[in-house]
Design a protein around this motif. Structure first.
Motif, mmCIF file in Angstrom:
data_model
loop_
_atom_site.group_PDB
_atom_site.id
_atom_site.type_symbol
_atom_site.label_atom_id
_atom_site.label_comp_id
_atom_site.label_asym_id
_atom_site.label_seq_id
_atom_site.Cartn_x
_atom_site.Cartn_y
_atom_site.Cartn_z
ATOM 1 N N ILE A 86 3.135 9.579 -10.098
ATOM 2 C CA ILE A 86 2.325 9.790 -11.305
ATOM 3 C C ILE A 86 1.771 11.204 -11.325
ATOM 4 O O ILE A 86 1.769 11.868 -12.370
ATOM 5 C CB ILE A 86 1.200 8.740 -11.385
ATOM 6 C CG1 ILE A 86 1.791 7.364 -11.716
ATOM 7 C CG2 ILE A 86 0.138 9.130 -12.416
ATOM 8 C CD1 ILE A 86 0.804 6.224 -11.583
ATOM 9 N N ALA A 87 1.306 11.682 -10.179
ATOM 10 C CA ALA A 87 0.770 13.048 -10.114
ATOM 11 C C ALA A 87 1.852 14.072 -10.441
ATOM 12 O O ALA A 87 1.605 15.032 -11.178
ATOM 13 C CB ALA A 87 0.186 13.317 -8.730
ATOM 14 N N VAL A 88 3.068 13.844 -9.940
ATOM 15 C CA VAL A 88 4.175 14.763 -10.235
ATOM 16 C C VAL A 88 4.507 14.726 -11.723
ATOM 17 O O VAL A 88 4.707 15.769 -12.353
ATOM 18 C CB VAL A 88 5.413 14.418 -9.378
ATOM 19 C CG1 VAL A 88 6.641 15.155 -9.866
ATOM 20 C CG2 VAL A 88 5.150 14.728 -7.915
ATOM 21 N N LEU A 89 4.561 13.534 -12.295
ATOM 22 C CA LEU A 89 4.870 13.415 -13.718
ATOM 23 C C LEU A 89 3.795 14.061 -14.589
ATOM 24 O O LEU A 89 4.105 14.696 -15.604
ATOM 25 C CB LEU A 89 5.053 11.945 -14.093
ATOM 26 C CG LEU A 89 6.313 11.276 -13.524
ATOM 27 C CD1 LEU A 89 6.278 9.787 -13.803
ATOM 28 C CD2 LEU A 89 7.557 11.911 -14.098
ATOM 29 N N LYS A 90 2.532 13.925 -14.210
ATOM 30 C CA LYS A 90 1.464 14.578 -14.971
ATOM 31 C C LYS A 90 1.593 16.093 -14.899
ATOM 32 O O LYS A 90 1.390 16.791 -15.899
ATOM 33 C CB LYS A 90 0.099 14.148 -14.442
ATOM 34 C CG LYS A 90 -0.321 12.768 -14.894
ATOM 35 C CD LYS A 90 -1.709 12.427 -14.391
ATOM 36 C CE LYS A 90 -2.154 11.077 -14.889
ATOM 37 N NZ LYS A 90 -3.511 10.731 -14.410
ATOM 38 N N ALA A 91 1.941 16.597 -13.714
ATOM 39 C CA ALA A 91 2.122 18.051 -13.570
ATOM 40 C C ALA A 91 3.307 18.531 -14.401
ATOM 41 O O ALA A 91 3.237 19.579 -15.059
ATOM 42 C CB ALA A 91 2.320 18.408 -12.100
ATOM 43 N N GLU A 96 0.834 -1.207 0.000
ATOM 44 C CA GLU A 96 0.000 0.000 0.000
ATOM 45 C C GLU A 96 0.866 1.253 0.000
ATOM 46 O O GLU A 96 0.555 2.227 -0.692
ATOM 47 C CB GLU A 96 -0.942 0.000 1.203
ATOM 48 C CG GLU A 96 -2.091 -0.972 1.060
ATOM 49 C CD GLU A 96 -2.971 -1.038 2.295
ATOM 50 O OE1 GLU A 96 -2.579 -0.507 3.361
ATOM 51 O OE2 GLU A 96 -4.054 -1.632 2.201
ATOM 52 N N ARG A 97 1.966 1.248 0.761
ATOM 53 C CA ARG A 97 2.880 2.391 0.757
ATOM 54 C C ARG A 97 3.494 2.582 -0.622
ATOM 55 O O ARG A 97 3.619 3.703 -1.121
ATOM 56 C CB ARG A 97 3.973 2.213 1.809
ATOM 57 C CG ARG A 97 3.540 2.544 3.212
ATOM 58 C CD ARG A 97 4.726 2.637 4.162
ATOM 59 N NE ARG A 97 5.550 1.429 4.192
ATOM 60 C CZ ARG A 97 5.323 0.378 4.976
ATOM 61 N NH1 ARG A 97 4.305 0.377 5.808
ATOM 62 N NH2 ARG A 97 6.126 -0.671 4.944
ATOM 63 N N GLU A 98 3.895 1.480 -1.259
ATOM 64 C CA GLU A 98 4.469 1.564 -2.603
ATOM 65 C C GLU A 98 3.435 2.090 -3.602
ATOM 66 O O GLU A 98 3.772 2.884 -4.489
ATOM 67 C CB GLU A 98 4.980 0.196 -3.042
ATOM 68 C CG GLU A 98 6.233 -0.245 -2.322
ATOM 69 C CD GLU A 98 6.662 -1.659 -2.689
ATOM 70 O OE1 GLU A 98 5.976 -2.306 -3.524
ATOM 71 O OE2 GLU A 98 7.664 -2.118 -2.136
ATOM 72 N N ALA A 99 2.189 1.649 -3.476
ATOM 73 C CA ALA A 99 1.133 2.131 -4.376
ATOM 74 C C ALA A 99 0.899 3.626 -4.160
ATOM 75 O O ALA A 99 0.732 4.376 -5.135
ATOM 76 C CB ALA A 99 -0.157 1.346 -4.144
ATOM 77 N N ASP A 100 0.887 4.080 -2.912
ATOM 78 C CA ASP A 100 0.722 5.513 -2.633
ATOM 79 C C ASP A 100 1.879 6.315 -3.202
ATOM 80 O O ASP A 100 1.690 7.400 -3.769
ATOM 81 C CB ASP A 100 0.605 5.761 -1.128
ATOM 82 C CG ASP A 100 -0.716 5.274 -0.552
ATOM 83 O OD1 ASP A 100 -1.675 5.096 -1.338
ATOM 84 O OD2 ASP A 100 -0.790 5.076 0.681
ATOM 85 N N ARG A 101 3.089 5.787 -3.058
ATOM 86 C CA ARG A 101 4.268 6.466 -3.601
ATOM 87 C C ARG A 101 4.189 6.536 -5.124
ATOM 88 O O ARG A 101 4.503 7.569 -5.725
ATOM 89 C CB ARG A 101 5.533 5.719 -3.164
ATOM 90 C CG ARG A 101 6.803 6.526 -3.299
ATOM 91 C CD ARG A 101 8.015 5.822 -2.707
ATOM 92 N NE ARG A 101 7.773 5.393 -1.341
ATOM 93 C CZ ARG A 101 7.950 4.144 -0.895
ATOM 94 N NH1 ARG A 101 8.372 3.207 -1.705
ATOM 95 N NH2 ARG A 101 7.717 3.835 0.363
ATOM 96 N N ALA A 102 3.719 5.454 -5.756
ATOM 97 C CA ALA A 102 3.577 5.440 -7.214
ATOM 98 C C ALA A 102 2.518 6.445 -7.659
ATOM 99 O O ALA A 102 2.705 7.145 -8.662
ATOM 100 C CB ALA A 102 3.221 4.038 -7.701
#
Length: 96
Positions: A47-52, A37-43
């Motif tokens: 993803i949000a940073v890459l989209k920005a 779950e921590r890895e999924a949250d980090r991913a």
């Protein structure tokens, strides 16, 4: 000692070991799930940073001066029409 008492004590001790083993396995699974779950949250955060970043880099007001420096210009209607006619010729869509 009575055989029934011995067998009951053996059953109680063996079930205690069995329950301890199940509890240990359950804790291991919970730890693995928490890690995933921590890895999924980090991913998701990555993803949000890459989209920005992509949105920032794809801004037309940023790209336009860079494109003009390289000699590129916006498309004209004539270029679009020429492309469409060329595509029709290549596919044989024009009546002969």
């Amino acid at each position: 000692m009575h055989p029934l008492t011995v067998s009951a004590a053996f059953l109680a001790i063996s079930s205690a070991f069995l329950l301890y083993g199940l509890s240990y396995d359950t804790r291991q699974l919970e730890a693995r799930i928490a890690t995933q779950e921590r890895e999924a949250d980090r991913a998701r955060a990555d993803i949000a940073v890459l989209k920005a970043e992509r949105a920032h880099l794809a801004r037309p007001d940023r790209i336009s001066p860079l494109a003009r420096k390289q000699g590129l210009e916006p498309l004209t209607d004539r270029q679009i029409a020429d492309f469409a006619a060329e595509a029709d010729i290549q596919t044989g869509a024009i009546a002969r």
